[in-house]
Design a protein around this motif. Structure first.
Motif, mmCIF file in Angstrom:
data_model
loop_
_atom_site.group_PDB
_atom_site.id
_atom_site.type_symbol
_atom_site.label_atom_id
_atom_site.label_comp_id
_atom_site.label_asym_id
_atom_site.label_seq_id
_atom_site.Cartn_x
_atom_site.Cartn_y
_atom_site.Cartn_z
ATOM 1 N N ASP A 201 0.743 -1.193 0.141
ATOM 2 C CA ASP A 201 -0.064 -0.079 0.023
ATOM 3 C C ASP A 201 0.932 1.261 -0.115
ATOM 4 O O ASP A 201 0.454 2.310 -0.430
ATOM 5 C CB ASP A 201 -0.702 0.064 1.368
ATOM 6 N N ILE A 202 2.142 1.188 0.577
ATOM 7 C CA ILE A 202 3.204 2.097 0.533
ATOM 8 C C ILE A 202 4.247 1.791 0.058
ATOM 9 O O ILE A 202 4.853 0.653 0.434
ATOM 10 C CB ILE A 202 3.121 2.845 2.004
ATOM 11 N N ALA A 203 4.919 2.493 -1.008
ATOM 12 C CA ALA A 203 6.299 2.069 -1.443
ATOM 13 C C ALA A 203 6.977 3.185 -1.559
ATOM 14 O O ALA A 203 6.526 4.523 -1.330
ATOM 15 C CB ALA A 203 5.806 1.662 -3.074
ATOM 16 N N MET A 204 8.478 3.023 -1.682
ATOM 17 C CA MET A 204 9.306 3.911 -1.693
ATOM 18 C C MET A 204 10.296 3.784 -2.714
ATOM 19 O O MET A 204 10.925 2.649 -2.904
ATOM 20 C CB MET A 204 10.015 3.997 -0.238
ATOM 21 N N ILE A 205 10.873 4.878 -3.158
ATOM 22 C CA ILE A 205 11.968 5.014 -4.009
ATOM 23 C C ILE A 205 13.132 5.888 -3.637
ATOM 24 O O ILE A 205 12.845 6.966 -2.956
ATOM 25 C CB ILE A 205 11.652 5.404 -5.412
ATOM 26 N N PHE A 206 14.248 5.400 -3.563
ATOM 27 C CA PHE A 206 15.574 6.250 -2.929
ATOM 28 C C PHE A 206 16.140 6.889 -3.788
ATOM 29 O O PHE A 206 15.956 6.870 -5.152
ATOM 30 C CB PHE A 206 16.172 5.022 -2.161
ATOM 31 N N GLN A 207 17.304 7.875 -3.438
ATOM 32 C CA GLN A 207 18.018 8.880 -4.262
ATOM 33 C C GLN A 207 18.773 8.082 -5.018
ATOM 34 O O GLN A 207 19.127 8.505 -6.148
ATOM 35 C CB GLN A 207 18.747 9.709 -3.337
ATOM 36 N N ASP A 208 19.503 7.196 -4.454
ATOM 37 C CA ASP A 208 20.411 6.331 -5.415
ATOM 38 C C ASP A 208 19.954 4.834 -5.912
ATOM 39 O O ASP A 208 20.380 3.895 -4.952
ATOM 40 C CB ASP A 208 21.816 6.165 -4.720
ATOM 41 N N SER A 209 19.167 4.720 -6.904
ATOM 42 C CA SER A 209 18.633 3.411 -7.076
ATOM 43 C C SER A 209 19.638 2.497 -7.360
ATOM 44 O O SER A 209 19.368 1.370 -6.877
ATOM 45 C CB SER A 209 17.795 3.683 -8.512
#
Length: 265
Positions: free
Chosen positions: A91-99
């Motif tokens: 339901d909640i996903a996250m993407i980061f600065q340095d994939s």
């Protein structure tokens, strides 16, 4: 601050500390269903701490001292670890600065997709593969089969970021948390990723909470903008109001030194 019926996420009086140092102080704002909210501030302003608090990814002794984090009517802070883990990625996903660093360098993109999908869905490997490749195609990869077989180091930074977004979106989450998703990319690829995120919101209705040091990115993407300064939310409001009638001196400085702030008619 009361939760409105259209609020998907409500952060109320949030305070966070690392050891004795309080790095976030009494922050309150909401993200509505289908809305993009941008939180802008320099390094050390507390913006990433606010974002990571949503999924309790503070690390290094970070602790929520006070406040509520409500998601779809549930108080996330009071949830058990298993319940919070169920929310994360689904339901909640996250993407980061340095994939490139967030992807496993010794496993192919396909293997990482299958694992991410099957953690939350009881489907076969072949079904997971189809679902993952469909998401890569949605991220404008012309050769999803080749990307599927590749290792992260075989892809460019922009491609890795699109892979990371695809992996985050594979369960069609209600909320996407984006931690400086464009700062490690060159200007041309930054623009492509911003456009891609905006198109995702349009297609899927996913709400996005993005933190960035770039007021230009926030002005392009966000419906509402908040400005973090020394751990506090110095300003928060509709995009036009913040950009054209800023109240806080720090907000004015951010706007004045960024030539890419979107011209709004």
């Amino acid at each position: 601050m009361c939760m409105d019926k259209n609020d998907l996420l409500l952060i109320e009086d949030l305070s966070v500390s690392y050891g004795k140092e309080e790095t976030v102080k009494n922050v309150s704002f909401s993200v509505k269903e289908g809305e993009i909210v941008g939180i802008v501030g320099e390094s050390g302003s507390g913006k990433t701490t606010v974002l990571r608090s949503v999924l309790s990814l503070l690390g290094n002794g970070g602790k929520i001292n006070n406040g509520k984090i409500m998601f779809a009517g549930r108080d996330i802070v009071s949830l058990s670890v298993p319940s919070r883990s169920e929310l994360a990625g689904k339901d909640i996903a996250m993407i980061f600065q340095d994939s490139e660093k967030s992807l496993d360098p010794v496993r192919t993109i396909g293997k990482q997709f299958i694992e991410a999908i099957r953690v939350h869905e009881k489907i076969s490997r072949s079904e997971a593969e189809k679902k993952g490749k469909d998401e890569l195609i949605a991220m404008n990869f012309n050769d999803a089969d080749q990307v599927w077989k590749s290792y992260p180091f075989e892809l460019s930074g922009g491609m890795c970021q699109r892979v990371a977004i695809a992996m985050a979106m594979v369960h069609h989450p209600k909320l996407l948390l984006a931690d400086e998703p464009t700062s490690a990319l060159d200007v041309t690829i930054q623009a492509q990723v911003v456009d891609l995120l905006m198109e995702l919101r349009k297609k899927t209705g996913t709400s996005i909470l993005i933190v960035t040091h770039n007021m230009g990115v926030a002005s392009k993407m966000a419906d509402r903008i908040g400005v973090m300064y020394k751990g506090e939310l110095a300003e928060f409001g509709e995009k036009r109001e913040v950009l054209f009638n800023p109240k806080h001196p720090y907000t004015k400085a951010l706007i004045n030194r960024n030539p890419y702030v979107e011209e709004l008619s």
